[in-house]
Enzyme design. Structure first.
Site, PDB file in Angstrom:
ATOM      1  N   ASP A  90      -2.605   6.182  -3.362  1.00 34.89           N
ATOM      2  CA  ASP A  90      -1.676   5.605  -2.786  1.00 34.89           C
ATOM      3  C   ASP A  90      -0.923   4.524  -3.627  1.00 34.89           C
ATOM      4  O   ASP A  90      -1.458   4.295  -4.842  1.00 34.89           O
ATOM      5  CB  ASP A  90      -1.806   5.137  -1.377  1.00 34.89           C
ATOM      6  N   ASP A  97      -1.230   1.365  -4.003  1.00 27.05           N
ATOM      7  CA  ASP A  97      -2.274   0.056  -4.317  1.00 27.05           C
ATOM      8  C   ASP A  97      -3.621   0.800  -4.779  1.00 27.05           C
ATOM      9  O   ASP A  97      -4.467   0.117  -5.122  1.00 27.05           O
ATOM     10  CB  ASP A  97      -2.474  -0.978  -3.564  1.00 27.05           C
ATOM     11  N   SER A 144       0.798  -1.314   0.138  1.00 29.95           N
ATOM     12  CA  SER A 144      -0.055   0.046  -0.045  1.00 29.95           C
ATOM     13  C   SER A 144       0.796   1.319   0.011  1.00 29.95           C
ATOM     14  O   SER A 144       1.580   1.470  -0.928  1.00 29.95           O
ATOM     15  CB  SER A 144      -0.918   0.100   1.099  1.00 29.95           C
ATOM     16  N   ASP A 194      -5.923   2.285  -3.231  1.00 30.52           N
ATOM     17  CA  ASP A 194      -7.076   2.127  -2.398  1.00 30.52           C
ATOM     18  C   ASP A 194      -7.525   3.513  -1.470  1.00 30.52           C
ATOM     19  O   ASP A 194      -8.411   3.370  -0.819  1.00 30.52           O
ATOM     20  CB  ASP A 194      -7.238   0.910  -1.488  1.00 30.52           C
TER      21      ASP A 194
END
Length: 447
Positions: free
Chosen positions: A243, A245, A100, A247
């Protein structure tokens, strides 16, 4: 208690246990065995742009195959994209290889069950039980004819782009809007700019050249300075930051001011309320008190969950509500996605702005954020000692709370994804909040 799964899967520094090829292979095997007992036949595996993703992908593929589970590889794709495709491909589970918002030399593995929802704590515990067997005594491989097969999915990104575009009502267009998109050199670097362009926006794309090590590096939702600058330099209507990833969502208005997850959640709540939504909003222990106060003014209930979007999801399921999120930018809209999705959340915000004929700068008004100070203290984990329980820390906490009285609050917690203790202080007075946070942080043992 789970040993390896945190609030967002298993995470750590690449090359150090547990982020090693051997561990990833055995985790894949354990997940395959546990979920296979629930009828799993195929698992989708996606990843972000970290160089280590290739290594961990191969290891997971081997583990699932040894457990007799087929694998579909979708390549670099946002976490919510993997969750969506897990559902639409009718796969039995999905795996995302990503850390992430963490630096490139970290990585992680998170698993989704059927329908694209994160696994329950009980399922993760069962996988850990099976994983312990593999780590201690090795894996049992199924017979050759029963081994899982692997295939590549070539149109995964295109399918996800079309899914995201459908969130914007067909009666609306982004034509006439100039948008700066910061993809954090991460998993959304192709799909995010494409979505906004195909919906008609004039898109300036930054931080969209991943090289395996520049993910989240001074860019994206955790480092907003370059996006703020780009919005002003390009005289854009707004900026969108993802960010690593994709999400998490943070935004920037035309004045260059950051609009965080709490403010975006309030904007979405106002819009939903006007459209007839009768439910409430789920935030977290970290949600700004100003959000709670602003929601009260429009008669929308608010509850706090533990930090982490999985716990926001649990509260949403238990209440039957549809909207929730975190100040860090995880925004859940269960009418549109089964997990936090930055692109879809941004399209919901844009839909609201277009319907109201207003700007992001104007729409966020109505919520007054209290000054909030967050200090992260890195510590060395110990099984025998909890740094939060030390007499020195408890004394500093008491002293801070006495100064704040009824005009603020303190939250001390361990991060679920990094070896950090987070000290959060909220108060009507910014200087007082800063003093209290630093006073407590100094009392914590650090490395």
């Amino acid at each position: 208690m789970r040993k390896y799964f945190g609030t967002d899967g298993v995470r750590g520094r690449v090359g150090e246990f547990p982020m090693t090829p051997d561990f990833a292979m055995k985790l894949g095997w354990a997940a395959g065995k546990v979920l296979g007992a629930e009828g799993i036949k195929e698992v989708l595996i996606g990843k972000d742009t970290r160089a280590s993703g290739y290594m961990l992908e191969s290891a997971l593929e081997a583990g699932f195959s040894a457990a007799g589970v087929n694998v579909a590889l979708v390549g670099p794709l946002p976490t919510p994209g993997v969750a969506y495709l897990t559902s639409t491909f009718r796969a039995d589970a999905g795996v995302v290889i990503s850390a992430s918002h963490n630096p490139f030399d970290d990585n992680g593995i998170k698993i989704f069950g059927q329908g694209g929802y994160k696994l329950t704590d009980a399922q993760e515990q069962e996988i850990e039980n099976k994983l312990h067997i593999a780590l201690e005594g090795g894996m049992e491989c199924v017979s050759s004819e029963a081994l899982g097969k692997a295939r590549r999915v070539d149109d995964a990104a295109g399918r996800y782009i079309e899914y995201c575009k459908a969130v914007l009502p067909s009666t609306l267009s982004l034509s006439g809007l100039k948008i700066v998109v910061d993809s954090a050199n991460g998993a959304g670097y192709k799909v995010a700019p494409a979505v906004y362009k195909e919906l008609g926006a004039d898109v300036i794309s930054i931080h969209d050249q991943p090289n395996g090590v520049n993910i989240n590096a001074n860019c994206g939702a955790t480092s907003m300075r370059s996006l703020c600058t780009a919005v002003l330099e390009n005289e854009a209507d707004l900026g969108i930051a993802l960010d690593g990833d994709a999400d998490r969502l943070m935004m920037v208005d035309h004045t260059g001011a950051v609009v965080d997850g709490d403010e975006l959640l309030f904007l979405l709540a106002k819009d939903a309320k006007a459209a007839g939504y009768t439910g409430g909003i789920v935030g977290t222990q970290m949600s700004n008190l100003g959000l709670e106060q602003a929601l009260a003014t429009i008669d929308v209930p608010f509850v706090r969950a533990k930090v982490g979007d999985r716990y926001v999801m649990e509260q949403l399921k238990s209440t039957g509500w549809r909207l929730g999120g975190e100040g860090s930018g995880h925004l859940l809209s269960l009418d549109h996605a089964s997990t936090g999705d930055a692109v879809i959340a941004s399209l919901r915000v844009l839909t609201s702005l277009l319907n109201q004929g207003t700007t992001l700068h104007m729409a966020k008004k109505g919520m007054n954020k209290l000054p909030q100070v967050l200090v992260n203290v890195r510590f060395k984990a110990s099984k025998n000692e909890d740094p939060l329980e030390s007499a020195q820390v408890q004394q500093a906490l008491t002293e801070a709370e006495e100064k704040l009285a009824a005009n603020g609050r303190v939250l001390l917690r361990k991060s679920g994804t990094e070896p950090l203790i987070r000290v959060m202080v909220e108060a009507g007075d910014a200087k007082l909040a800063k003093w209290c946070a630093e006073h407590i942080a100094k009392a914590l043992p650090s490395i």
